[in-house]
Design an enzyme around this catalytic site. Structure first.
Site, PDB file in Angstrom:
ATOM      1  N   ARG A  98      85.357  61.296  41.323  1.00  9.89           N
ATOM      2  CA  ARG A  98      83.812  61.552  41.353  1.00  9.89           C
ATOM      3  C   ARG A  98      83.287  60.732  42.748  1.00  9.89           C
ATOM      4  O   ARG A  98      83.555  59.627  42.750  1.00  9.89           O
ATOM      5  CB  ARG A  98      83.249  60.814  40.032  1.00  9.89           C
ATOM      6  CG  ARG A  98      81.727  60.599  40.279  1.00  9.89           C
ATOM      7  CD  ARG A  98      81.129  60.239  38.797  1.00  9.89           C
ATOM      8  NE  ARG A  98      81.118  61.394  37.920  1.00  9.89           N
ATOM      9  CZ  ARG A  98      80.529  61.461  36.836  1.00  9.89           C
ATOM     10  NH1 ARG A  98      79.719  60.718  36.522  1.00  9.89           N
ATOM     11  NH2 ARG A  98      80.681  62.585  36.124  1.00  9.89           N
ATOM     12  N   HIS A 125      79.181  70.117  39.796  1.00  7.32           N
ATOM     13  CA  HIS A 125      80.239  69.372  38.628  1.00  7.32           C
ATOM     14  C   HIS A 125      80.703  70.920  37.917  1.00  7.32           C
ATOM     15  O   HIS A 125      80.388  71.030  36.767  1.00  7.32           O
ATOM     16  CB  HIS A 125      79.075  68.839  37.874  1.00  7.32           C
ATOM     17  CG  HIS A 125      79.667  67.853  36.861  1.00  7.32           C
ATOM     18  ND1 HIS A 125      80.931  67.441  36.791  1.00  7.32           N
ATOM     19  CD2 HIS A 125      78.807  67.068  35.865  1.00  7.32           C
ATOM     20  CE1 HIS A 125      81.114  66.566  36.031  1.00  7.32           C
ATOM     21  NE2 HIS A 125      79.853  66.322  35.438  1.00  7.32           N
ATOM     22  N   GLN A 161      82.065  70.484  34.013  1.00  4.88           N
ATOM     23  CA  GLN A 161      80.835  70.269  33.322  1.00  4.88           C
ATOM     24  C   GLN A 161      80.731  71.690  32.929  1.00  4.88           C
ATOM     25  O   GLN A 161      80.493  71.990  31.398  1.00  4.88           O
ATOM     26  CB  GLN A 161      79.639  69.670  33.811  1.00  4.88           C
ATOM     27  CG  GLN A 161      78.695  69.556  32.642  1.00  4.88           C
ATOM     28  CD  GLN A 161      78.859  68.751  31.394  1.00  4.88           C
ATOM     29  OE1 GLN A 161      79.230  67.666  31.810  1.00  4.88           O
ATOM     30  NE2 GLN A 161      78.627  69.181  30.641  1.00  4.88           N
ATOM     31  N   ASP A 168      69.050  68.912  32.537  1.00  5.32           N
ATOM     32  CA  ASP A 168      69.809  67.882  33.208  1.00  5.32           C
ATOM     33  C   ASP A 168      68.678  66.532  33.517  1.00  5.32           C
ATOM     34  O   ASP A 168      67.547  66.841  33.686  1.00  5.32           O
ATOM     35  CB  ASP A 168      70.484  68.517  34.430  1.00  5.32           C
ATOM     36  CG  ASP A 168      71.500  67.379  35.090  1.00  5.32           C
ATOM     37  OD1 ASP A 168      71.881  66.489  34.462  1.00  5.32           O
ATOM     38  OD2 ASP A 168      72.131  67.862  35.983  1.00  5.32           O
ATOM     39  N   CYS A 171      74.210  68.137  29.897  1.00  7.71           N
ATOM     40  CA  CYS A 171      75.440  67.509  30.138  1.00  7.71           C
ATOM     41  C   CYS A 171      75.668  65.988  29.706  1.00  7.71           C
ATOM     42  O   CYS A 171      76.734  65.517  29.722  1.00  7.71           O
ATOM     43  CB  CYS A 171      75.625  67.770  31.677  1.00  7.71           C
ATOM     44  SG  CYS A 171      74.633  67.022  32.693  1.00  7.71           S
ATOM     45  N   ARG A 226      84.497  69.131  27.140  1.00  7.52           N
ATOM     46  CA  ARG A 226      85.031  68.542  28.502  1.00  7.52           C
ATOM     47  C   ARG A 226      86.372  68.028  28.438  1.00  7.52           C
ATOM     48  O   ARG A 226      87.176  68.353  29.181  1.00  7.52           O
ATOM     49  CB  ARG A 226      84.230  67.046  28.750  1.00  7.52           C
ATOM     50  CG  ARG A 226      82.886  67.365  29.142  1.00  7.52           C
ATOM     51  CD  ARG A 226      82.642  68.221  30.357  1.00  7.52           C
ATOM     52  NE  ARG A 226      83.177  67.449  31.599  1.00  7.52           N
ATOM     53  CZ  ARG A 226      82.643  66.632  32.351  1.00  7.52           C
ATOM     54  NH1 ARG A 226      81.462  66.018  31.921  1.00  7.52           N
ATOM     55  NH2 ARG A 226      83.238  66.060  33.505  1.00  7.52           N
TER      56      ARG A 226
END
Ligand code: CP
Length: 325
Positions: free
Chosen positions: A120, A147, A150, A238, A283, A311
């Site tokens: 990340r 991402h 996700q 988000d 998410c 996930r």
């Protein structure tokens, strides 16, 4: 940055997972089916129980987090253990990267110690440089631009609840974040209609939309969230400030963004404009009262906890695919 600059040519012997754009729809579909199979196979098993097959026995995966994470860090760590592997979790400051060692050198060294790397990072270029120089698979655990893990979990979650996502209307509400970018990629690869309502100046990068349309995606852009959400099977939002922006953008920019995005909160009234059996995805982490009302995220249409769980399953499929590549 152009969409081309977010992708890279893969070294022939290494299969990375950097962006959904690097895969065909069929390849991504296979990953989701594999994730569903693995999830079903361990249904009801205690979290710490290994899977029946432990193909990562004797394998070590480095998990590098230059930014905070709850779900990505924990789901990779737990998933790798369930597959029989071991992890080394590092934050950016644990490595000499924090003192100026190059990403390329770090990639070469880590490739001598571990079997795969999850990273990340706030800079997508860091992910690409790592992948270019690593001789083991590199997986995108979120960058400023995308991402993909996700959104693979999001597609899986929608399909578990409502069947195939192809041809369905998915409404993205709020800000054109890194997760929104991966949704745009996914619209092309999974064949759903993506309808995006963002405040002026907060939308996705235009080249992403061009890429999606050139790749057959049906993407609609607007500023009116009620029109965009009308009849949607899935409503997604988000957080308004990404983890990659924390500490990087000025307080007045954050404040102005909050003012612009306030009308884009996903409220029960907005959900009522979607299809009657629409689902809500986020998410996480969520900010109740900002991008989503508590009544929505904690209400019956919300699948956010299934989404977080998935996930784990989808990343196990991704990791295995990379290591088998
Ligand atoms: N959704 C997500 O990636 O969560 P974390 O930032 O906690 O990893």
């Amino acid at each position: 940055m152009s969409i081309a600059a977010t992708t890279m040519t893969r070294a022939p012997a290494v299969r990375h997972f950097l962006d959904l754009t690097d895969f065909t729809g069929a390849e991504l579909r296979d990953l989701i089916e594999r994730a569903k199979t693995m999830k079903n196979a361990r249904a009801g098993a205690p979290r710490g129980t290994p899977d029946r097959a432990t193909p990562l026995k004797g394998r070590i995966v480095a998990l590098i987090f230059e930014k905070q994470s709850t779900r990505t860090r924990l789901s990779f760590d737990v998933g790798i253990r369930q597959l029989g592997g071991e992890t080394i979790v590092l934050n950016g400051y644990d490595l000499q990267l924090g003192r100026g060692e190059t990403i390329a050198d770090t990639a070469r060294v880590l490739s001598r110690y571990v079997d795969a790397i999850v990273i990340r990072t706030a800079k997508h270029e860091t992910l690409l440089e790592l992948a270019l120089n690593a001789t083991v698979p590199v997986i995108n655990g979120l960058t400023n631009l995308s991402h993909p893990c996700q959104v693979m979990a999001d597609v899986m979650t929608f399909e578990e609840a409502r069947g195939p996502i192809a041809g369905k209307n998915v409404a993205w509400i709020g800000s054109g974040t890194n997760v929104a970018s991966s949704f745009i990629h996914a619209a092309a690869r999974f064949g759903f209609n993506l309808r995006i309502a963002c405040a002026a100046g907060e939308g996705p990068r235009p080249e992403l939309i061009e890429w999606a349309r050139a790749n057959g995606a049906k993407v609609t852009l607007g500023e009116n969230s009620e029109k965009i959400v009308a009849g949607a099977a899935c409503v997604v939002t988000d957080t308004w400030v990404s983890v990659t922006e924390e500490g990087q953008i000025a307080a007045d920019v954050v404040s102005s963004r909050h003012t612009k995005l306030a009308p884009y909160c996903v409220t029960p009234a907005l959900m009522a404009k979607a299809a009657p059996n629409a689902v809500f995805l986020h998410c996480l982490p969520a900010h109740r009262g900002e991008e989503v009302a508590a009544e929505v995220i904690d209400g019956p249409q919300s699948l956010v906890w299934e989404e977080a769980e998935n996930r784990l399953h989808v990343q196990k499929a991704i990791l295995l695919n990379c290591l088998e590549g």
